[in-house]
Design an enzyme around this catalytic site. Structure first.
Site, PDB file in Angstrom:
ATOM      1  N   ARG A  75     -51.285  72.985   1.114  1.00  0.00           N
ATOM      2  CA  ARG A  75     -50.559  71.871   1.715  1.00  0.00           C
ATOM      3  C   ARG A  75     -50.392  70.764   0.690  1.00  0.00           C
ATOM      4  O   ARG A  75     -51.350  70.281   0.099  1.00  0.00           O
ATOM      5  CB  ARG A  75     -51.322  71.334   2.927  1.00  0.00           C
ATOM      6  CG  ARG A  75     -50.805  70.028   3.493  1.00  0.00           C
ATOM      7  CD  ARG A  75     -49.529  70.236   4.296  1.00  0.00           C
ATOM      8  NE  ARG A  75     -49.002  68.973   4.773  1.00  0.00           N
ATOM      9  CZ  ARG A  75     -49.271  68.445   5.962  1.00  0.00           C
ATOM     10  NH1 ARG A  75     -50.078  69.060   6.786  1.00  0.00           N
ATOM     11  NH2 ARG A  75     -48.748  67.303   6.323  1.00  0.00           N
ATOM     12  N   ASP A  85     -49.958  72.608   9.007  1.00  0.00           N
ATOM     13  CA  ASP A  85     -50.288  71.330   9.620  1.00  0.00           C
ATOM     14  C   ASP A  85     -51.328  71.606  10.701  1.00  0.00           C
ATOM     15  O   ASP A  85     -51.102  72.470  11.553  1.00  0.00           O
ATOM     16  CB  ASP A  85     -49.004  70.800  10.269  1.00  0.00           C
ATOM     17  CG  ASP A  85     -48.966  69.312  10.381  1.00  0.00           C
ATOM     18  OD1 ASP A  85     -49.871  68.642   9.885  1.00  0.00           O
ATOM     19  OD2 ASP A  85     -47.982  68.816  10.973  1.00  0.00           O
ATOM     20  N   ARG A 112     -43.634  72.096   5.719  1.00  0.00           N
ATOM     21  CA  ARG A 112     -45.039  72.172   5.335  1.00  0.00           C
ATOM     22  C   ARG A 112     -45.587  73.591   5.496  1.00  0.00           C
ATOM     23  O   ARG A 112     -45.187  74.332   6.384  1.00  0.00           O
ATOM     24  CB  ARG A 112     -45.884  71.161   6.113  1.00  0.00           C
ATOM     25  CG  ARG A 112     -45.977  71.308   7.604  1.00  0.00           C
ATOM     26  CD  ARG A 112     -44.976  70.462   8.434  1.00  0.00           C
ATOM     27  NE  ARG A 112     -44.560  69.184   7.932  1.00  0.00           N
ATOM     28  CZ  ARG A 112     -45.208  68.040   8.124  1.00  0.00           C
ATOM     29  NH1 ARG A 112     -46.324  68.022   8.796  1.00  0.00           N
ATOM     30  NH2 ARG A 112     -44.739  66.925   7.662  1.00  0.00           N
ATOM     31  N   ASP A 119     -53.446  69.497  13.552  1.00  0.00           N
ATOM     32  CA  ASP A 119     -53.596  68.196  14.210  1.00  0.00           C
ATOM     33  C   ASP A 119     -54.657  68.273  15.299  1.00  0.00           C
ATOM     34  O   ASP A 119     -54.646  69.209  16.105  1.00  0.00           O
ATOM     35  CB  ASP A 119     -52.284  67.773  14.876  1.00  0.00           C
ATOM     36  CG  ASP A 119     -51.190  67.442  13.885  1.00  0.00           C
ATOM     37  OD1 ASP A 119     -51.514  66.943  12.794  1.00  0.00           O
ATOM     38  OD2 ASP A 119     -50.013  67.687  14.209  1.00  0.00           O
TER      39      ASP A 119
END
Ligand code: ROI
Length: 164
Positions: A87, A99, A96, A101
């Site tokens: 990343r 990711d 990307r 989260d």
């Protein structure tokens, strides 16, 4: 022990892995985090990019984990996994490789320089709420309501389960 939901997304291949493969190996890595176990894994979903359209479709998923880690310790572990997947943080809202989260951390509401939980954008994102409802149909977002009700107001254009 705290129940935590992690959102995963990828739309960029690296030399080693396709977006789908990035998400699959990241899910495996989640289970290797100390004092953490994986409880539920959604299907993989294909979604149209939110934001700039000059990027490829995403693979998205949501995983429910149980952890003894504090929020910032968990974040450090997630960022280490992102970095392992190559990343590179450049364009805001750009493509990307991976990711990760933290969507929700128990019932906690957290606001500091590194974390805003519940994740502020999740309410608007069918590629988050639909996989979340798949693994917990009664899921409620602290202060916001039931996921299954929030989904009714969202555009689900181009979101599909993609287990090919
Ligand atoms: N769009 C989709 N469909 N899925 C994502 O995970 C995603 N992540 C992002 C932005 C660039 C906002 N768009 C996305 O960070």
């Amino acid at each position: 022990m705290t129940i935590v939901y992690i959102g995963l997304g990828s739309n960029l291949a690296s030399s080693a892995e396709s977006p789908r493969q990035h998400v699959i190996t990241a899910i495996e890595s989640l289970d290797d985090i100390q004092s953490t176990r994986t409880a539920h894994i959604s299907s993989l979903y294909k979604s149209k990019p939110l934001g700039p359209q000059d990027q490829g479709d995403y693979i998205n998923a949501v995983v429910q984990i149980e952890t003894e880690l504090e929020p910032l310790e968990l974040l450090d572990n997630l960022q280490a996994i992102e970095n392992k997947h190559g990343r590179v943080r450049k364009e805001h809202w750009g493509a990307r490789t991976l990711d990760l989260d933290i969507l929700m951390y128990g019932e906690d509401i957290i606001n500091n320089e590194r974390l805003t939980i519940p994740h502020p954008e999740m309410l608007n994102r069918s590629f988050v709420l639909v996989p979340l409802a798949e693994i917990n149909s009664d899921c409620a977002i602290p202060g916001k309501g039931l996921v299954r009700d929030l989904i009714l107001n969202l555009d689900q254009d181009g979101l599909e389960v993609s287990n090919e």
